[in-house]
Write a protein that holds these residues in place. Sequence first.
Motif, PDB file in Angstrom:
ATOM      1  N   THR A  93       0.832  -1.208   0.000  1.00  0.00           N
ATOM      2  CA  THR A  93       0.000   0.000   0.000  1.00  0.00           C
ATOM      3  C   THR A  93       0.871   1.266   0.000  1.00  0.00           C
ATOM      4  O   THR A  93       0.463   2.293  -0.527  1.00  0.00           O
ATOM      5  CB  THR A  93      -1.007   0.005   1.174  1.00  0.00           C
ATOM      6  OG1 THR A  93      -0.349  -0.410   2.363  1.00  0.00           O
ATOM      7  CG2 THR A  93      -2.193  -0.881   0.893  1.00  0.00           C
ATOM      8  N   GLY A  94       2.091   1.182   0.561  1.00  0.00           N
ATOM      9  CA  GLY A  94       3.005   2.330   0.513  1.00  0.00           C
ATOM     10  C   GLY A  94       3.313   2.683  -0.952  1.00  0.00           C
ATOM     11  O   GLY A  94       3.383   3.860  -1.311  1.00  0.00           O
ATOM     12  N   ARG A  98       2.578   6.112  -2.923  1.00  0.00           N
ATOM     13  CA  ARG A  98       3.621   6.875  -3.636  1.00  0.00           C
ATOM     14  C   ARG A  98       3.259   7.095  -5.105  1.00  0.00           C
ATOM     15  O   ARG A  98       3.542   8.132  -5.677  1.00  0.00           O
ATOM     16  CB  ARG A  98       4.987   6.197  -3.488  1.00  0.00           C
ATOM     17  CG  ARG A  98       5.642   6.495  -2.135  1.00  0.00           C
ATOM     18  CD  ARG A  98       7.006   5.880  -1.997  1.00  0.00           C
ATOM     19  NE  ARG A  98       6.949   4.442  -1.829  1.00  0.00           N
ATOM     20  CZ  ARG A  98       6.706   3.825  -0.673  1.00  0.00           C
ATOM     21  NH1 ARG A  98       6.517   4.518   0.416  1.00  0.00           N
ATOM     22  NH2 ARG A  98       6.654   2.500  -0.600  1.00  0.00           N
ATOM     23  N   LEU A 120      -0.491   8.261   9.203  1.00  0.00           N
ATOM     24  CA  LEU A 120      -1.211   7.290   8.379  1.00  0.00           C
ATOM     25  C   LEU A 120      -2.265   8.001   7.544  1.00  0.00           C
ATOM     26  O   LEU A 120      -2.953   8.902   8.029  1.00  0.00           O
ATOM     27  CB  LEU A 120      -1.916   6.247   9.249  1.00  0.00           C
ATOM     28  CG  LEU A 120      -1.045   5.226   9.990  1.00  0.00           C
ATOM     29  CD1 LEU A 120      -1.923   4.199  10.677  1.00  0.00           C
ATOM     30  CD2 LEU A 120      -0.055   4.542   9.056  1.00  0.00           C
ATOM     31  N   GLN A 156      -8.756  -1.520   9.754  1.00  0.00           N
ATOM     32  CA  GLN A 156      -8.438  -2.070   8.424  1.00  0.00           C
ATOM     33  C   GLN A 156      -8.438  -3.597   8.470  1.00  0.00           C
ATOM     34  O   GLN A 156      -8.916  -4.259   7.540  1.00  0.00           O
ATOM     35  CB  GLN A 156      -7.063  -1.578   7.942  1.00  0.00           C
ATOM     36  CG  GLN A 156      -7.022  -0.092   7.602  1.00  0.00           C
ATOM     37  CD  GLN A 156      -5.621   0.394   7.192  1.00  0.00           C
ATOM     38  OE1 GLN A 156      -4.699  -0.392   6.990  1.00  0.00           O
ATOM     39  NE2 GLN A 156      -5.473   1.713   7.076  1.00  0.00           N
TER      40      GLN A 156
HETATM   41  N1  LIG Z   1      -2.404   0.636   5.299  1.00  0.00           N
HETATM   42  C1  LIG Z   1      -2.085   1.951   5.390  1.00  0.00           C
HETATM   43  N2  LIG Z   1      -2.852   2.778   6.128  1.00  0.00           N
HETATM   44  C2  LIG Z   1      -2.575   4.091   6.218  1.00  0.00           C
HETATM   45  N3  LIG Z   1      -1.518   4.675   5.625  1.00  0.00           N
HETATM   46  C3  LIG Z   1      -0.698   3.889   4.883  1.00  0.00           C
HETATM   47  C4  LIG Z   1      -0.945   2.486   4.720  1.00  0.00           C
HETATM   48  N4  LIG Z   1       0.017   1.962   3.919  1.00  0.00           N
HETATM   49  C5  LIG Z   1       0.833   2.986   3.610  1.00  0.00           C
HETATM   50  N5  LIG Z   1       0.414   4.144   4.170  1.00  0.00           N
HETATM   51  C6  LIG Z   1       1.041   5.481   4.051  1.00  0.00           C
HETATM   52  O1  LIG Z   1       2.179   5.384   3.200  1.00  0.00           O
HETATM   53  C7  LIG Z   1       3.386   5.651   3.919  1.00  0.00           C
HETATM   54  C8  LIG Z   1       4.499   4.758   3.411  1.00  0.00           C
HETATM   55  O2  LIG Z   1       4.145   3.407   3.625  1.00  0.00           O
HETATM   56  P1  LIG Z   1       5.229   2.237   3.549  1.00  0.00           P
HETATM   57  O3  LIG Z   1       5.992   2.347   2.286  1.00  0.00           O
HETATM   58  O4  LIG Z   1       4.503   0.963   3.805  1.00  0.00           O
HETATM   59  O5  LIG Z   1       6.205   2.631   4.717  1.00  0.00           O
HETATM   60  P2  LIG Z   1       7.017   1.865   5.840  1.00  0.00           P
HETATM   61  O6  LIG Z   1       8.412   1.911   5.357  1.00  0.00           O
HETATM   62  O7  LIG Z   1       6.770   2.801   6.996  1.00  0.00           O
HETATM   63  O8  LIG Z   1       6.514   0.489   6.097  1.00  0.00           O
HETATM   64  C9  LIG Z   1       3.014   5.433   5.379  1.00  0.00           C
HETATM   65  O9  LIG Z   1       3.847   6.139   6.283  1.00  0.00           O
HETATM   66  C10 LIG Z   1       1.581   5.970   5.393  1.00  0.00           C
HETATM   67  O10 LIG Z   1       1.547   7.384   5.375  1.00  0.00           O
END
Ligand SMILES: Nc1ncnc2c1ncn2[C@@H]1O[C@H](COP(=O)(O)OP(=O)(O)O)[C@@H](O)[C@H]1O
Length: 295
Positions: A93-94, A98, A120, A156
């Motif tokens: 989801t990150g 992005r 988040l 979630q």
């Molecule tokens: N399931 C989710 N719920 C809410 N925000 C999310 C979620 N997945 C990703 N994000 C947002 O995207 C950003 C980057 O996520 P991610 O690449 O998974 O980072 P991390 O390296 O912290 O695991 C998070 O800090 C958040 O802002």
Amino acid sequence: MAALIRLSSRPSALSAAASRVAARCFASASASQATPTSSSAPLFAFSASSGSAGRKDAEHRNVQWVFLGCPGVGKGTYASRLSVLLGVPHIATGDLVREELSSSGPLSLQLKEIVNQGKLVSDEIIISLLSKRLEAGEAKGESGFILDGFPRTTKQAEILEGVMDIDLVVNLKLREDVLLEKCLGRRICSQCGKNFNVASINVKGENGKPGISMDPLPPPPHCMTKLITRADDTEEVVKERLRIYYEKSQPVEDFYRSQGKLLEFDLPGGIPESWPKLLEALNLDDYEEKQSAAA
Ligand SMILES: Nc1ncnc2c1ncn2[C@@H]1O[C@H](COP(=O)(O)OP(=O)(O)O)[C@@H](O)[C@H]1O
């Protein structure tokens, strides 16, 4: 450990499920009451190392796994390796966030502020992005998934549980001082999108905690000049992301632990030490050998 991976005998129907995920999310009243799938649901035992009968049968779906763990632990690295091995999509989801950020879509500015502060994104937004990704995958004939970075809140997890059977949840663990170093050393190739790490980690054991060494994961020469650092990988933001993980995401571990789906995995070192041990814990060590023999 002979980890038996249990698959539901129900076909996945991803598209329908994805729409239900979104519907569930927006109907906030019902979301909090989503009932977890009971372990008495029609399940069959499936040993992932013993021929994967379930995955060959058109009637059955592919694995539906979740990777949990703090920022920087390596969810993306191991989830993406397993996705190649098992032939299922790795959905982070990150990455979806992005992609949305780099587009000039209406959400972009709103998301940038949230992500760059280490907060988040709302459940509604993240579930809508995930639903779209699942629908697009289904249109391409995808089956199963390895989710990385979702679910990140108990809400979630409840919503997901209401619409899909998750077979297994892998919880990757690493010392906090190492997590910070790993996040600060993270680099992405702006062209191919691959992740690398310039940190060389060598932390001594103390107070019963084992020491840990991890070599850098250097980029190939053609990526070297295109490396970028994520805007949210600064010390201040990583510390905030870790704080939010403990507050909002750790309860998700308890949610899956209580269902007997959580596989705890302490990373013993870098990829060369951890990957074979992870395969062993997943009972997939033979599977990798069989795959390379068949290739
Ligand atoms: N399931 C989710 N719920 C809410 N925000 C999310 C979620 N997945 C990703 N994000 C947002 O995207 C950003 C980057 O996520 P991610 O690449 O998974 O980072 P991390 O390296 O912290 O695991 C998070 O800090 C958040 O802002």
